[in-house]
Design a protein around this motif. Sequence first.
Motif, PDB file in Angstrom:
ATOM      1  N   LEU A  74      37.348  52.544  57.596  1.00  0.00           N
ATOM      2  CA  LEU A  74      37.760  51.725  56.462  1.00  0.00           C
ATOM      3  C   LEU A  74      38.458  52.627  55.461  1.00  0.00           C
ATOM      4  N   GLU A  75      39.708  52.292  55.115  1.00  0.00           N
ATOM      5  CA  GLU A  75      40.502  53.196  54.269  1.00  0.00           C
ATOM      6  C   GLU A  75      41.189  52.433  53.143  1.00  0.00           C
ATOM      7  N   CYS A  76      41.100  52.991  51.937  1.00  0.00           N
ATOM      8  CA  CYS A  76      41.889  52.515  50.800  1.00  0.00           C
ATOM      9  C   CYS A  76      41.907  53.633  49.760  1.00  0.00           C
ATOM     10  N   GLU A 110      37.518  50.283  37.026  1.00  0.00           N
ATOM     11  CA  GLU A 110      38.719  50.080  37.824  1.00  0.00           C
ATOM     12  C   GLU A 110      39.749  49.273  37.037  1.00  0.00           C
ATOM     13  N   THR A 111      41.001  49.747  37.037  1.00  0.00           N
ATOM     14  CA  THR A 111      42.050  49.089  36.260  1.00  0.00           C
ATOM     15  C   THR A 111      43.068  48.362  37.125  1.00  0.00           C
ATOM     16  N   GLY A 112      43.036  48.580  38.430  1.00  0.00           N
ATOM     17  CA  GLY A 112      43.984  47.909  39.312  1.00  0.00           C
ATOM     18  C   GLY A 112      43.670  46.432  39.462  1.00  0.00           C
ATOM     19  N   GLU A 113      44.624  45.695  40.043  1.00  0.00           N
ATOM     20  CA  GLU A 113      44.457  44.257  40.203  1.00  0.00           C
ATOM     21  C   GLU A 113      44.305  43.841  41.654  1.00  0.00           C
ATOM     22  N   GLN A 114      44.949  44.568  42.582  1.00  0.00           N
ATOM     23  CA  GLN A 114      44.792  44.231  43.988  1.00  0.00           C
ATOM     24  C   GLN A 114      44.915  45.490  44.849  1.00  0.00           C
ATOM     25  N   PHE A 115      44.243  45.435  46.007  1.00  0.00           N
ATOM     26  CA  PHE A 115      44.142  46.599  46.883  1.00  0.00           C
ATOM     27  C   PHE A 115      44.166  46.137  48.337  1.00  0.00           C
ATOM     28  N   THR A 116      44.600  47.040  49.209  1.00  0.00           N
ATOM     29  CA  THR A 116      44.607  46.751  50.639  1.00  0.00           C
ATOM     30  C   THR A 116      43.704  47.755  51.346  1.00  0.00           C
ATOM     31  N   ILE A 117      42.709  47.217  52.037  1.00  0.00           N
ATOM     32  CA  ILE A 117      41.803  48.050  52.830  1.00  0.00           C
ATOM     33  C   ILE A 117      42.219  47.934  54.291  1.00  0.00           C
ATOM     34  N   SER A 130      44.246  47.681  64.237  1.00  0.00           N
ATOM     35  CA  SER A 130      44.025  47.689  62.788  1.00  0.00           C
ATOM     36  C   SER A 130      44.357  46.329  62.189  1.00  0.00           C
ATOM     37  N   GLU A 131      43.631  46.014  61.094  1.00  0.00           N
ATOM     38  CA  GLU A 131      43.937  44.834  60.292  1.00  0.00           C
ATOM     39  C   GLU A 131      43.826  45.204  58.827  1.00  0.00           C
ATOM     40  N   ASP A 132      44.626  44.534  58.002  1.00  0.00           N
ATOM     41  CA  ASP A 132      44.593  44.760  56.563  1.00  0.00           C
ATOM     42  C   ASP A 132      43.761  43.683  55.881  1.00  0.00           C
ATOM     43  N   LEU A 133      42.949  44.112  54.935  1.00  0.00           N
ATOM     44  CA  LEU A 133      42.127  43.206  54.137  1.00  0.00           C
ATOM     45  C   LEU A 133      42.570  43.319  52.677  1.00  0.00           C
ATOM     46  N   LEU A 134      43.040  42.219  52.109  1.00  0.00           N
ATOM     47  CA  LEU A 134      43.489  42.203  50.720  1.00  0.00           C
ATOM     48  C   LEU A 134      42.291  41.953  49.801  1.00  0.00           C
ATOM     49  N   VAL A 135      42.142  42.792  48.784  1.00  0.00           N
ATOM     50  CA  VAL A 135      41.091  42.624  47.774  1.00  0.00           C
ATOM     51  C   VAL A 135      41.765  42.461  46.420  1.00  0.00           C
ATOM     52  N   THR A 136      41.490  41.344  45.756  1.00  0.00           N
ATOM     53  CA  THR A 136      42.034  41.117  44.421  1.00  0.00           C
ATOM     54  C   THR A 136      40.878  40.945  43.434  1.00  0.00           C
ATOM     55  N   LEU A 137      41.103  41.398  42.214  1.00  0.00           N
ATOM     56  CA  LEU A 137      40.048  41.363  41.200  1.00  0.00           C
ATOM     57  C   LEU A 137      40.202  40.145  40.294  1.00  0.00           C
ATOM     58  N   ASP A 138      40.364  38.998  40.921  1.00  0.00           N
ATOM     59  CA  ASP A 138      40.542  37.757  40.171  1.00  0.00           C
ATOM     60  C   ASP A 138      39.467  36.737  40.522  1.00  0.00           C
ATOM     61  N   GLY A 139      38.353  37.209  41.062  1.00  0.00           N
ATOM     62  CA  GLY A 139      37.274  36.298  41.427  1.00  0.00           C
ATOM     63  C   GLY A 139      36.577  35.725  40.204  1.00  0.00           C
TER      64      GLY A 139
END
Length: 501
Positions: A74-76, A110-117, A130-139
């Motif tokens: 798992l990488e980001c 954390e100050t970012g808004e979205q990330f790809t793992i 491999s697959e990309d998982l999008l993580v956004t901080l808008d929950g």
Amino acid sequence: MKTKNYFFTTFLLWTFSLSVLWFTGCNDDDGYPEVDGQNPVLTLTTSHIQSGVGRTITIEGSVSDKDGISAIRLECDDLNLDKTINLIEIYEKPLETYDLSYKFNIQRDETGEQFTIKVTVTDVGGRTVSEDLLVTLDGDFEKPLFTLSPDKNVTVLIKAETKFNLRFSVSDDRALDYVTIEIPGIDGFTSLRLEANGEKTFDFVERITLPNIEQMYNVTITAVDRMGNESVAGSIISVSEMPDFEKMYLADVATVEELNSDVFGVPMRIERTGAYQYKANYYNQQAGTKIFFLPQKSDFSPICFGLDPEDSSKLTDDPETVKPIVLEQANIYYEITFDTQNSTYSIRTYPIAEAINPIPHKYGSTSLDTWGDGGSWLQEFYFGYMTSNPREVERFSQDATNPNLFYLEEPLFLEAGTQMNFVIHNWHSDGWWNYCTWRVDNSAEPEIFGYYGKEAKYTNPAWTKPDHVGDNWAKPVVNTTGNYKLIFDAHLERAKLVPAN
């Protein structure tokens, strides 16, 4: 002849080698047999996680490979995430199937808004997928929060014109959608739906006219955010003549916001001494302090006791005309007694020296006659804020002017939604010893910090006040994230936790 035999022997060895390769297939360095030679199969539960700072996400999915799964990575970089789950190391063999479930905490700063793992699966043959998982901080996980709402029980006095100021404030960490208000039984008042338009805060004040008859009304306020999370604030309004209030409070703040910004202790609970009769003891640190008395905790309305503007020797209950009682002397204790039925009051003062407390030793002393037998036990005596055990007490500082007054030097940082769990307790190097300790009357809404479990020979003989609390730890819930200061008066058996700024 010799040359012919040499070539024949070489041919046999070459054929045998091909046979070995044919039957064993391609191997990795560990020698695991190949079954189908296909790439691993990775299926994530979702391709997008909505979360927020300080929250934990779970990376989930199913993995399969007939040759055997070796590892999952798992990488980001932006989240400082680089985790390899080595299945062979964990299970001492590769697995054909694996249910991925890995928890990861998003840092609070954390100050970012979205990330790809990036999720990468490797099998024993070195093949990857491999697959990309999008993580956004808008929950949006939190319900709306009422930072101000009517008390659960509110009394409105019958007047020539009986009115009630309905006041509330609600907030949401993301976006509010709407608020509804329902008060069945009041002629002329219809249910309201108020649009919040995606704002984070919503304030409401409206004066409601009530019939001049003894009656009870149920108020229901419902706040809903854009994700459908809802919170309900309920209150019972009792319209009546002056009741004999079971509880009364002293307010030494000027605004409704200050009444509701504390975790506990504001306004301060005072003593009921008889029917319609009350006594307030209060330490005044600053000359000119203005106080009122309230039967409700969240507002100066609908009833506020203070000086009658037409006759300052009498009290009034009208919040629109009432004048404050002004405490003119600093660094002294006041005792105010009053009668709400007769609108009378009296005031006296007494010095700090006469304000006793139950503390058994000089604060910070080291030679203690612990058992009252003339002996000594050498250990520094102090007490303070305790959340776990007496070895980890956060020591109080004692006020230089008033030895009954204690506080924490460093503010407590508390997050919204946190349920506290603490008592005021003596420090002890070896662990539990309820030698000098205070508990509360009500864990969820502490108002009295009573001296608990005392024995006369271990305390101040002049302290005769009976135990009036149980073994209750203070467990209030924090409404607003921030820094708070804790202040405790051992003479009054009162504490308050208020914003530090």
